[in-house]
Design a protein around this motif. Structure first.
Motif, mmCIF file in Angstrom:
data_model
loop_
_atom_site.group_PDB
_atom_site.id
_atom_site.type_symbol
_atom_site.label_atom_id
_atom_site.label_comp_id
_atom_site.label_asym_id
_atom_site.label_seq_id
_atom_site.Cartn_x
_atom_site.Cartn_y
_atom_site.Cartn_z
ATOM 1 N N ALA A 1 49.801 45.840 40.542
ATOM 2 C CA ALA A 1 48.668 46.524 39.930
ATOM 3 C C ALA A 1 48.951 48.014 39.764
ATOM 4 O O ALA A 1 49.663 48.620 40.576
ATOM 5 N N SER A 2 48.383 48.591 38.728
ATOM 6 C CA SER A 2 48.497 50.027 38.500
ATOM 7 C C SER A 2 47.301 50.509 37.702
ATOM 8 O O SER A 2 46.579 49.707 37.091
ATOM 9 N N GLY A 3 47.075 51.818 37.736
ATOM 10 C CA GLY A 3 46.006 52.405 36.932
ATOM 11 C C GLY A 3 44.662 52.513 37.618
ATOM 12 O O GLY A 3 43.694 52.955 36.999
ATOM 13 N N GLY B 1 45.760 39.964 34.140
ATOM 14 C CA GLY B 1 47.154 40.029 33.774
ATOM 15 C C GLY B 1 47.439 39.062 32.639
ATOM 16 O O GLY B 1 46.541 38.376 32.129
ATOM 17 N N GLN B 2 48.715 38.976 32.273
ATOM 18 C CA GLN B 2 49.111 38.106 31.163
ATOM 19 C C GLN B 2 49.267 36.657 31.601
ATOM 20 O O GLN B 2 49.349 35.758 30.768
ATOM 21 N N VAL C 1 50.330 42.806 36.416
ATOM 22 C CA VAL C 1 51.511 42.086 35.948
ATOM 23 C C VAL C 1 51.879 41.012 36.974
ATOM 24 O O VAL C 1 52.309 41.332 38.087
ATOM 25 N N GLN D 1 45.701 53.517 32.457
ATOM 26 C CA GLN D 1 44.843 52.355 32.278
ATOM 27 C C GLN D 1 45.214 51.275 33.296
ATOM 28 O O GLN D 1 46.328 51.246 33.790
ATOM 29 N N CYS E 1 51.415 39.899 41.994
ATOM 30 C CA CYS E 1 50.693 40.628 40.951
ATOM 31 C C CYS E 1 50.781 42.107 41.287
ATOM 32 O O CYS E 1 50.202 42.561 42.283
ATOM 33 N N ARG F 1 46.460 48.007 34.772
ATOM 34 C CA ARG F 1 47.480 47.046 34.366
ATOM 35 C C ARG F 1 47.752 46.104 35.531
ATOM 36 O O ARG F 1 47.903 46.547 36.676
ATOM 37 N N TYR G 1 39.523 42.956 34.629
ATOM 38 C CA TYR G 1 40.864 43.096 34.085
ATOM 39 C C TYR G 1 41.702 41.877 34.475
ATOM 40 O O TYR G 1 41.545 41.339 35.580
#
Length: 116
Positions: free
Chosen positions: A24-26, A107-108, A5, A1, A22, A3, A105
């Motif tokens: 990124a993955s998925g 991040g937090q 961060v 998925q 940042c 993600r 999408y």
């Protein structure tokens, strides 16, 4: 998925600098534009900077032009925001954003506080 961060936020004095990252993955990072947004207390989330998939084009909010620089490293699946000459009005939570397909999408977020 997917993600995202963010990291690199913190407390800095006016005139100082910070670099946000940042990771990124998925998804295939190099195929998508990336954006940084921010949201200050009591205000709407606003677009700060954007960069195309290969980094050939960038754009910025008028309030940060000449002070902030967005960049990316597609080999590391990471987008950066270099922030210089920080002002108190830059205080906000900063979010990384990717629009993959029809979905957005986020991040937090990472808190940036500019204060003496």
């Amino acid at each position: 998925q997917v993600r995202l961060v963010e990291s690199g936020g913190g407390l800095v004095q006016p005139g100082g600098s910070l670099r946000l990252s940042c990771a990124a993955s998925g998804f295939t990072f190099s195929r998508f534009a990336m954006r940084w947004y921010r949201q200050a207390p009591g205000k709407e989330r606003e677009l700060v900077a954007a960069i195309t998939s290969f980094g050939t084009s960038t754009n910025y909010a008028d309030s940060v032009k000449g002070r902030f620089t967005i960049s990316r490293d597609n080999a590391k699946n990471t987008v950066y925001l270099q922030m210089n000459s920080l002002k108190s009005e830059d205080t906000a939570v900063y979010y990384c954003n990717a629009e993959v397909g029809s979905l957005a999408y986020w991040g937090q977020g990472t808190q940036v506080t500019v204060s003496s």
